[in-house]
Motif scaffolding. Structure first.
Motif, PDB file in Angstrom:
ATOM      1  N   GLU A  31     -11.136 -27.491 -30.292  1.00 21.20           N
ATOM      2  CA  GLU A  31     -12.108 -28.522 -30.659  1.00 21.20           C
ATOM      3  C   GLU A  31     -13.448 -27.900 -31.041  1.00 21.20           C
ATOM      4  O   GLU A  31     -14.099 -28.329 -32.002  1.00 21.20           O
ATOM      5  N   ALA A  32     -13.866 -26.873 -30.288  1.00 21.17           N
ATOM      6  CA  ALA A  32     -15.133 -26.197 -30.595  1.00 21.17           C
ATOM      7  C   ALA A  32     -15.080 -25.595 -31.992  1.00 21.17           C
ATOM      8  O   ALA A  32     -16.018 -25.747 -32.785  1.00 21.17           O
ATOM      9  N   ILE A  33     -13.970 -24.934 -32.302  1.00 21.37           N
ATOM     10  CA  ILE A  33     -13.822 -24.317 -33.620  1.00 21.37           C
ATOM     11  C   ILE A  33     -13.893 -25.365 -34.721  1.00 21.37           C
ATOM     12  O   ILE A  33     -14.522 -25.141 -35.758  1.00 21.37           O
ATOM     13  N   ASP A  34     -13.292 -26.534 -34.498  1.00 19.27           N
ATOM     14  CA  ASP A  34     -13.358 -27.601 -35.505  1.00 19.27           C
ATOM     15  C   ASP A  34     -14.807 -27.988 -35.799  1.00 19.27           C
ATOM     16  O   ASP A  34     -15.185 -28.152 -36.965  1.00 19.27           O
ATOM     17  N   TYR A  35     -15.630 -28.135 -34.763  1.00 20.35           N
ATOM     18  CA  TYR A  35     -17.036 -28.498 -34.963  1.00 20.35           C
ATOM     19  C   TYR A  35     -17.798 -27.368 -35.670  1.00 20.35           C
ATOM     20  O   TYR A  35     -18.599 -27.618 -36.570  1.00 20.35           O
ATOM     21  N   TYR A  36     -17.543 -26.123 -35.249  1.00 21.32           N
ATOM     22  CA  TYR A  36     -18.221 -24.999 -35.897  1.00 21.32           C
ATOM     23  C   TYR A  36     -17.845 -24.904 -37.376  1.00 21.32           C
ATOM     24  O   TYR A  36     -18.682 -24.619 -38.225  1.00 21.32           O
ATOM     25  N   LYS A  37     -16.563 -25.145 -37.684  1.00 20.43           N
ATOM     26  CA  LYS A  37     -16.123 -25.052 -39.076  1.00 20.43           C
ATOM     27  C   LYS A  37     -16.744 -26.144 -39.941  1.00 20.43           C
ATOM     28  O   LYS A  37     -17.107 -25.892 -41.093  1.00 20.43           O
ATOM     29  N   LYS A  38     -16.876 -27.358 -39.385  1.00 21.03           N
ATOM     30  CA  LYS A  38     -17.546 -28.429 -40.136  1.00 21.03           C
ATOM     31  C   LYS A  38     -18.979 -28.018 -40.467  1.00 21.03           C
ATOM     32  O   LYS A  38     -19.446 -28.199 -41.595  1.00 21.03           O
ATOM     33  N   SER A  39     -19.662 -27.461 -39.480  1.00 20.92           N
ATOM     34  CA  SER A  39     -21.038 -27.015 -39.696  1.00 20.92           C
ATOM     35  C   SER A  39     -21.091 -25.859 -40.688  1.00 20.92           C
ATOM     36  O   SER A  39     -21.944 -25.834 -41.582  1.00 20.92           O
ATOM     37  N   ILE A  59     -17.553 -19.091 -34.215  1.00 26.43           N
ATOM     38  CA  ILE A  59     -16.092 -19.190 -34.329  1.00 26.43           C
ATOM     39  C   ILE A  59     -15.466 -17.901 -33.801  1.00 26.43           C
ATOM     40  O   ILE A  59     -14.502 -17.934 -33.024  1.00 26.43           O
ATOM     41  N   GLY A  60     -16.030 -16.760 -34.185  1.00 24.23           N
ATOM     42  CA  GLY A  60     -15.545 -15.477 -33.671  1.00 24.23           C
ATOM     43  C   GLY A  60     -15.663 -15.391 -32.162  1.00 24.23           C
ATOM     44  O   GLY A  60     -14.745 -14.936 -31.468  1.00 24.23           O
ATOM     45  N   GLU A  61     -16.797 -15.852 -31.644  1.00 21.14           N
ATOM     46  CA  GLU A  61     -17.011 -15.846 -30.188  1.00 21.14           C
ATOM     47  C   GLU A  61     -15.985 -16.736 -29.490  1.00 21.14           C
ATOM     48  O   GLU A  61     -15.463 -16.397 -28.425  1.00 21.14           O
ATOM     49  N   THR A  62     -15.685 -17.871 -30.079  1.00 24.21           N
ATOM     50  CA  THR A  62     -14.709 -18.794 -29.488  1.00 24.21           C
ATOM     51  C   THR A  62     -13.324 -18.157 -29.455  1.00 24.21           C
ATOM     52  O   THR A  62     -12.630 -18.218 -28.438  1.00 24.21           O
ATOM     53  N   TYR A  63     -12.939 -17.530 -30.561  1.00 14.57           N
ATOM     54  CA  TYR A  63     -11.652 -16.835 -30.575  1.00 14.57           C
ATOM     55  C   TYR A  63     -11.629 -15.706 -29.541  1.00 14.57           C
ATOM     56  O   TYR A  63     -10.602 -15.465 -28.898  1.00 14.57           O
ATOM     57  N   THR A  64     -12.751 -15.012 -29.374  1.00 10.57           N
ATOM     58  CA  THR A  64     -12.828 -13.953 -28.365  1.00 10.57           C
ATOM     59  C   THR A  64     -12.604 -14.532 -26.976  1.00 10.57           C
ATOM     60  O   THR A  64     -11.824 -13.991 -26.187  1.00 10.57           O
ATOM     61  N   ARG A  65     -13.296 -15.627 -26.677  1.00  6.27           N
ATOM     62  CA  ARG A  65     -13.156 -16.247 -25.351  1.00  6.27           C
ATOM     63  C   ARG A  65     -11.738 -16.755 -25.115  1.00  6.27           C
ATOM     64  O   ARG A  65     -11.288 -16.833 -23.988  1.00  6.27           O
ATOM     65  N   ASP A  66     -11.032 -17.065 -26.208  1.00  2.00           N
ATOM     66  CA  ASP A  66      -9.641 -17.522 -26.119  1.00  2.00           C
ATOM     67  C   ASP A  66      -8.659 -16.345 -26.206  1.00  2.00           C
ATOM     68  O   ASP A  66      -7.456 -16.556 -26.302  1.00  2.00           O
ATOM     69  N   SER A  67      -9.192 -15.116 -26.194  1.00  3.58           N
ATOM     70  CA  SER A  67      -8.393 -13.879 -26.250  1.00  3.58           C
ATOM     71  C   SER A  67      -7.583 -13.746 -27.534  1.00  3.58           C
ATOM     72  O   SER A  67      -6.569 -13.051 -27.567  1.00  3.58           O
ATOM     73  N   ASN A  68      -8.033 -14.388 -28.601  1.00  2.00           N
ATOM     74  CA  ASN A  68      -7.382 -14.257 -29.906  1.00  2.00           C
ATOM     75  C   ASN A  68      -8.217 -13.254 -30.714  1.00  2.00           C
ATOM     76  O   ASN A  68      -9.030 -13.623 -31.564  1.00  2.00           O
ATOM     77  N   TYR A  69      -7.998 -11.973 -30.426  1.00  2.00           N
ATOM     78  CA  TYR A  69      -8.846 -10.928 -30.977  1.00  2.00           C
ATOM     79  C   TYR A  69      -8.639 -10.703 -32.468  1.00  2.00           C
ATOM     80  O   TYR A  69      -9.574 -10.293 -33.162  1.00  2.00           O
ATOM     81  N   VAL A  70      -7.460 -10.981 -32.977  1.00  2.00           N
ATOM     82  CA  VAL A  70      -7.209 -10.811 -34.409  1.00  2.00           C
ATOM     83  C   VAL A  70      -8.074 -11.794 -35.199  1.00  2.00           C
ATOM     84  O   VAL A  70      -8.757 -11.408 -36.160  1.00  2.00           O
ATOM     85  N   GLU A  71      -8.071 -13.063 -34.803  1.00  2.00           N
ATOM     86  CA  GLU A  71      -8.899 -14.064 -35.489  1.00  2.00           C
ATOM     87  C   GLU A  71     -10.383 -13.799 -35.263  1.00  2.00           C
ATOM     88  O   GLU A  71     -11.201 -13.957 -36.177  1.00  2.00           O
ATOM     89  N   ALA A  72     -10.740 -13.398 -34.050  1.00  2.00           N
ATOM     90  CA  ALA A  72     -12.150 -13.095 -33.756  1.00  2.00           C
ATOM     91  C   ALA A  72     -12.658 -12.004 -34.685  1.00  2.00           C
ATOM     92  O   ALA A  72     -13.748 -12.124 -35.264  1.00  2.00           O
ATOM     93  N   GLU A  73     -11.866 -10.969 -34.855  1.00  2.00           N
ATOM     94  CA  GLU A  73     -12.273  -9.868 -35.736  1.00  2.00           C
ATOM     95  C   GLU A  73     -12.517 -10.363 -37.157  1.00  2.00           C
ATOM     96  O   GLU A  73     -13.505  -9.983 -37.798  1.00  2.00           O
ATOM     97  N   LYS A  74     -11.637 -11.224 -37.656  1.00  2.00           N
ATOM     98  CA  LYS A  74     -11.791 -11.759 -39.014  1.00  2.00           C
ATOM     99  C   LYS A  74     -13.138 -12.459 -39.182  1.00  2.00           C
ATOM    100  O   LYS A  74     -13.835 -12.277 -40.186  1.00  2.00           O
TER     101      LYS A  74
END
Length: 190
Positions: A31-39, A59-74
């Motif tokens: 949900e956080a990523i959805d709001y960040y992407k709209k902005s 968005i990168g920080e959110t992916y990091t906190r979710d341990s999705n490092y591949v997306e965070a790096e992007k």
């Protein structure tokens, strides 16, 4: 409908970042990523580069906190050209260090070292003592993992030097505040 105030899309986008931050704190990552992407989309379409880069970073920080490092790096990578274009050295240094941390998680220590070195260089230029301290510690840990003990020790010395400087600044600030308060109270009593 005729009596409605016009919608300020800029403020909606800014508020969406705030909503994203609240959702992030509640670990509602998608949900956080959805709001960040709209902005992010609004700010990109309206050429508000600094806010666009901030959204990408979040968005990168959110992916990091979710341990999705591949997306965070992007996303951290995506933010770098914008920070360079806008001469935002703070954002650039933060995201270089973020990438260093991501690559440590992914066990790509050589690339992590490069990012930490870049972040340290920018932070030294900015004289950002807190950031120098944290970046030097990250760099030291990576260099140790790479078996570069001399470099790791040198980076650790930078960490200690700036850690002590930050502590001294905070201590001096507290002493100055106490002295000011004492002088103020003294004047009131006269």
């Amino acid at each position: 409908m005729a009596n409605e105030e016009p919608r300020n899309e800029h403020m909606v986008a800014v508020a969406s970042v705030g909503v994203g931050n609240m959702l992030l704190e509640k670990n509602k990552f998608r949900e956080a990523i959805d709001y960040y992407k709209k902005s992010e989309n609004y700010f990109r379409e309206n050429n508000v580069k600094n806010y666009e880069a901030m959204c990408i970073t979040m968005i990168g920080e959110t992916y990091t906190r979710d341990s999705n490092y591949v997306e965070a790096e992007k996303y951290f990578e995506k933010s770098l050209p914008i920070f360079r274009e806008t001469n935002d050295e703070y954002g650039l240094a933060i995201n270089l260090a973020n990438l260093g941390g991501i690559l440590v998680h992914r066990k790509d220590y050589k690339k992590a070292e490069e990012y930490y070195k870049g972040a340290l260089q920018v932070n030294l230029k900015r004289k950002a003592w807190d950031n120098i301290q944290n970046t030097a510690l990250g760099l030291s840990k990576v260099q140790e993992l790479l078996g570069k003990t001399n470099e790791a020790l040198n980076s650790y010395k930078i960490y200690v030097q700036y850690k002590d400087s930050v502590i001294n600044i905070e201590r001096n600030k507290a002493v100055a505040e106490a002295e000011s308060k004492y002088e103020s109270e003294k004047k009131k009593q006269q």
